[in-house]
Design an enzyme around this catalytic site. Structure first.
Site, PDB file in Angstrom:
ATOM      1  N   ASP A 122     -35.790  29.834  31.701  1.00 16.65           N
ATOM      2  CA  ASP A 122     -37.161  29.810  32.227  1.00 16.65           C
ATOM      3  C   ASP A 122     -38.039  28.994  31.280  1.00 16.65           C
ATOM      4  O   ASP A 122     -37.681  28.774  30.129  1.00 16.65           O
ATOM      5  CB  ASP A 122     -37.749  31.230  32.256  1.00 16.65           C
ATOM      6  CG  ASP A 122     -37.110  32.106  33.330  1.00 16.65           C
ATOM      7  OD1 ASP A 122     -36.307  31.602  34.130  1.00 16.65           O
ATOM      8  OD2 ASP A 122     -37.435  33.311  33.347  1.00 16.65           O
ATOM      9  N   ARG A 172     -35.117  23.343  37.590  1.00 17.38           N
ATOM     10  CA  ARG A 172     -35.916  24.105  38.557  1.00 17.38           C
ATOM     11  C   ARG A 172     -37.365  23.679  38.338  1.00 17.38           C
ATOM     12  O   ARG A 172     -37.903  23.848  37.253  1.00 17.38           O
ATOM     13  CB  ARG A 172     -35.789  25.607  38.315  1.00 17.38           C
ATOM     14  CG  ARG A 172     -36.782  26.400  39.196  1.00 17.38           C
ATOM     15  CD  ARG A 172     -37.049  27.783  38.641  1.00 17.38           C
ATOM     16  NE  ARG A 172     -35.797  28.485  38.484  1.00 17.38           N
ATOM     17  CZ  ARG A 172     -35.566  29.340  37.486  1.00 17.38           C
ATOM     18  NH1 ARG A 172     -36.480  29.586  36.590  1.00 17.38           N
ATOM     19  NH2 ARG A 172     -34.406  29.939  37.400  1.00 17.38           N
ATOM     20  N   GLY A 176     -46.055  26.415  37.694  1.00 17.62           N
ATOM     21  CA  GLY A 176     -46.469  26.869  36.353  1.00 17.62           C
ATOM     22  C   GLY A 176     -47.332  28.110  36.471  1.00 17.62           C
ATOM     23  O   GLY A 176     -48.244  28.159  37.298  1.00 17.62           O
ATOM     24  N   ARG A 281     -47.903  37.592  38.571  1.00 26.20           N
ATOM     25  CA  ARG A 281     -47.756  37.605  40.042  1.00 26.20           C
ATOM     26  C   ARG A 281     -49.106  37.950  40.694  1.00 26.20           C
ATOM     27  O   ARG A 281     -49.461  37.415  41.735  1.00 26.20           O
ATOM     28  CB  ARG A 281     -46.703  38.626  40.496  1.00 26.20           C
ATOM     29  CG  ARG A 281     -45.298  38.430  39.937  1.00 26.20           C
ATOM     30  CD  ARG A 281     -44.583  37.205  40.476  1.00 26.20           C
ATOM     31  NE  ARG A 281     -44.910  35.934  39.882  1.00 26.20           N
ATOM     32  CZ  ARG A 281     -44.491  35.483  38.686  1.00 26.20           C
ATOM     33  NH1 ARG A 281     -43.730  36.205  37.933  1.00 26.20           N
ATOM     34  NH2 ARG A 281     -44.847  34.285  38.257  1.00 26.20           N
TER      35      ARG A 281
HETATM   36  P1  FDA Z   1     -48.710  28.814  45.526  1.00 29.17           P
HETATM   37  O1  FDA Z   1     -49.264  29.658  44.422  1.00 29.17           O
HETATM   38  O2  FDA Z   1     -49.503  27.653  46.009  1.00 29.17           O
HETATM   39  O3  FDA Z   1     -48.299  29.740  46.717  1.00 29.17           O
HETATM   40  C1  FDA Z   1     -47.877  29.273  47.974  1.00 29.17           C
HETATM   41  C2  FDA Z   1     -47.844  30.459  48.917  1.00 29.17           C
HETATM   42  O4  FDA Z   1     -46.795  31.348  48.514  1.00 29.17           O
HETATM   43  C3  FDA Z   1     -49.109  31.315  48.889  1.00 29.17           C
HETATM   44  O5  FDA Z   1     -50.041  30.840  49.790  1.00 29.17           O
HETATM   45  C4  FDA Z   1     -48.555  32.675  49.246  1.00 29.17           C
HETATM   46  O6  FDA Z   1     -48.360  32.770  50.624  1.00 29.17           O
HETATM   47  C5  FDA Z   1     -47.216  32.697  48.587  1.00 29.17           C
HETATM   48  N1  FDA Z   1     -47.274  33.274  47.218  1.00 29.17           N
HETATM   49  C6  FDA Z   1     -47.231  32.604  46.034  1.00 29.17           C
HETATM   50  N2  FDA Z   1     -47.279  33.460  44.987  1.00 29.17           N
HETATM   51  C7  FDA Z   1     -47.378  34.689  45.522  1.00 29.17           C
HETATM   52  C8  FDA Z   1     -47.450  35.986  44.968  1.00 29.17           C
HETATM   53  N3  FDA Z   1     -47.449  36.201  43.640  1.00 29.17           N
HETATM   54  N4  FDA Z   1     -47.545  37.033  45.821  1.00 29.17           N
HETATM   55  C9  FDA Z   1     -47.532  36.852  47.149  1.00 29.17           C
HETATM   56  N5  FDA Z   1     -47.464  35.649  47.741  1.00 29.17           N
HETATM   57  C10 FDA Z   1     -47.375  34.574  46.949  1.00 29.17           C
HETATM   58  N6  FDA Z   1     -43.341  29.845  36.270  1.00 29.17           N
HETATM   59  C11 FDA Z   1     -43.255  29.469  34.973  1.00 29.17           C
HETATM   60  O7  FDA Z   1     -44.266  29.092  34.362  1.00 29.17           O
HETATM   61  N7  FDA Z   1     -42.041  29.488  34.334  1.00 29.17           N
HETATM   62  C12 FDA Z   1     -40.884  29.842  34.985  1.00 29.17           C
HETATM   63  O8  FDA Z   1     -39.810  29.841  34.375  1.00 29.17           O
HETATM   64  C13 FDA Z   1     -40.975  30.206  36.359  1.00 29.17           C
HETATM   65  N8  FDA Z   1     -39.869  30.553  37.082  1.00 29.17           N
HETATM   66  C14 FDA Z   1     -39.960  30.714  38.439  1.00 29.17           C
HETATM   67  C15 FDA Z   1     -38.796  30.850  39.211  1.00 29.17           C
HETATM   68  C16 FDA Z   1     -38.893  30.926  40.587  1.00 29.17           C
HETATM   69  C17 FDA Z   1     -37.646  31.048  41.411  1.00 29.17           C
HETATM   70  C18 FDA Z   1     -40.170  30.895  41.219  1.00 29.17           C
HETATM   71  C19 FDA Z   1     -40.296  30.970  42.705  1.00 29.17           C
HETATM   72  C20 FDA Z   1     -41.300  30.789  40.461  1.00 29.17           C
HETATM   73  C21 FDA Z   1     -41.214  30.700  39.077  1.00 29.17           C
HETATM   74  N9  FDA Z   1     -42.361  30.559  38.306  1.00 29.17           N
HETATM   75  C22 FDA Z   1     -42.243  30.208  36.981  1.00 29.17           C
HETATM   76  C23 FDA Z   1     -43.717  30.820  38.888  1.00 29.17           C
HETATM   77  C24 FDA Z   1     -44.398  29.541  39.366  1.00 29.17           C
HETATM   78  O9  FDA Z   1     -44.806  28.761  38.269  1.00 29.17           O
HETATM   79  C25 FDA Z   1     -45.656  29.867  40.202  1.00 29.17           C
HETATM   80  O10 FDA Z   1     -46.585  30.544  39.399  1.00 29.17           O
HETATM   81  C26 FDA Z   1     -45.378  30.707  41.435  1.00 29.17           C
HETATM   82  O11 FDA Z   1     -44.192  30.325  42.070  1.00 29.17           O
HETATM   83  C27 FDA Z   1     -46.550  30.607  42.454  1.00 29.17           C
HETATM   84  O12 FDA Z   1     -46.694  29.317  42.897  1.00 29.17           O
HETATM   85  P2  FDA Z   1     -46.078  28.745  44.279  1.00 29.17           P
HETATM   86  O13 FDA Z   1     -45.287  27.531  43.939  1.00 29.17           O
HETATM   87  O14 FDA Z   1     -45.318  29.775  44.954  1.00 29.17           O
HETATM   88  O15 FDA Z   1     -47.287  28.182  45.092  1.00 29.17           O
END
Ligand code: FDA
Length: 298
Positions: A122, A172, A176, A281
């Site tokens: 990560d 991956r 962020g 989250r």
């Molecule tokens: P965005 O925040 O724009 O969300 C898109 C849509 O997804 C939202 O409109 C909502 O519908 C849904 N959604 C997103 N987050 C949600 C939540 N918490 N609860 C409910 N619905 C939600 N970060 C990091 O800094 N280091 C790491 O190592 C990792 N590792 C990692 C692994 C995996 C498999 C994932 C999916 C994510 C991470 N992350 C991470 C977290 C990442 O940086 C980011 O903060 C989250 O994925 C939220 O951003 P989205 O890309 O989902 O988009």
């Protein structure tokens, strides 16, 4: 709140907080995580497992986490699950001893390779990025089955991607999750999304040629569809990349994507040390705070 020591100590003991976190975490034990993993098998979604915890302050603690991950790899094999491990470097000693951390990484990567699985690293907050990449480069030279997370919000990430590409990396890409200053990271959503899209499109042809394993770690399905459109327009298969999402978030979309030909992975987090992770989250989506508060009133 993620950094508040008083809340970190007290909040996880409150029943409403424990109820709320269950939405994102099937349980605190590896067995509960593996039981949840089984439910994804019939829909063709494979699993990433992460034991929660970060910034460990004793080497004994770090050694115990590494030992735990070896146990996880054995349990995954015993159950015949398609599951890989993803860990945080500060969980296995990065704040304390780089060499010991590398020793744990190398042993875990070798163990994961026995079943052809990847060991994922990560990415934590920006002060850790240089050291994480240094360890990753070293690990990748000895263990091809090593993967690392990169964060699209960091201004440096395009440079990091270019420097990693010759290693045939496993990356991956996420947006962020840490509260970074504007000097190192984009702060506006549109800027982060644009950076995410352009990095994905940059890596896509390398992934299609088999020079890179690309995971899009995002729940932003509009972004995923845009990257898929790029792939189709360039005559590249959508299986050139995989979509990685967290347990409990957009489960319906995970299933829909898997059913329509995307490679989908579900990351299941478990463990007692869920506080800081859960706060991130909540920060990602204010509606989650309302959900947590509703648990307060049963
Ligand atoms: P965005 O925040 O724009 O969300 C898109 C849509 O997804 C939202 O409109 C909502 O519908 C849904 N959604 C997103 N987050 C949600 C939540 N918490 N609860 C409910 N619905 C939600 N970060 C990091 O800094 N280091 C790491 O190592 C990792 N590792 C990692 C692994 C995996 C498999 C994932 C999916 C994510 C991470 N992350 C991470 C977290 C990442 O940086 C980011 O903060 C989250 O994925 C939220 O951003 P989205 O890309 O989902 O988009």
């Amino acid at each position: 709140m993620a950094g508040n020591a008083f809340l970190r100590r007290h909040l996880p003991r409150l029943p409403f907080a424990r109820r709320a976190v269950r939405r994102f975490m099937p349980g605190e034990t590896i067995e509960e995580a593996l039981d949840a993993a089984e439910t994804f098998r019939p829909v063709g979604i494979s699993i990433l497992l992460t034991h929660l915890g970060e910034n460990l302050t004793s080497l004994e603690g770090a050694d115990a986490v590494a030992e735990h991950y070896h146990r996880v790899l054995n349990l995954v094999r015993a159950r015949g699950l398609d599951a890989e491990v993803s860990l945080k470097l500060t969980q296995i000693g990065l704040d304390l001893d780089m060499e010991r951390t590398y020793g744990h990484l190398a042993a875990l990567a070798a163990h994961a390779a026995e079943r052809g699985g990847t060991l994922w690293i990560d990415m934590e907050s920006s002060p850790y990025v240089d050291r994480s990449l240094e360890l990753y480069r070293r690990l990748k030279a000895d263990h091809p089955n090593a993967g690392i997370c990169l964060q699209a919000y960091l201004r440096r990430t395009p440079t990091d991607v270019h420097s990693l590409l010759p290693l045939r990396p496993q990356i991956r890409l996420v947006k962020g999750a840490y509260d970074e200053p504007a000097s190192v990271a984009f702060r506006r959503r549109e800027e982060v999304d644009a950076a995410y899209q352009s990095l994905s499109v940059l890596m896509l042809p390398h992934a299609a040629r088999g020079e890179l394993r690309l995971g899009l770690g995002t729940h932003d399905t509009r972004l995923v569809e845009r990257v898929a459109d790029h792939a189709r327009a360039a005559n590249l298969p959508i299986t050139a990349f995989e979509v990685q999402m967290l347990y409990g978030i957009r489960t319906d979309e995970q299933r829909r994507l898997a059913a329509s030909g995307f490679v989908v992975k579900n990351l299941i987090a478990y463990g007692e040390a869920w506080y800081a992770w859960y706060m991130r989250r909540l920060a990602e989506r204010p509606a989650n705070v309302l959900f947590a508060l509703r648990q307060l009133f049963g």
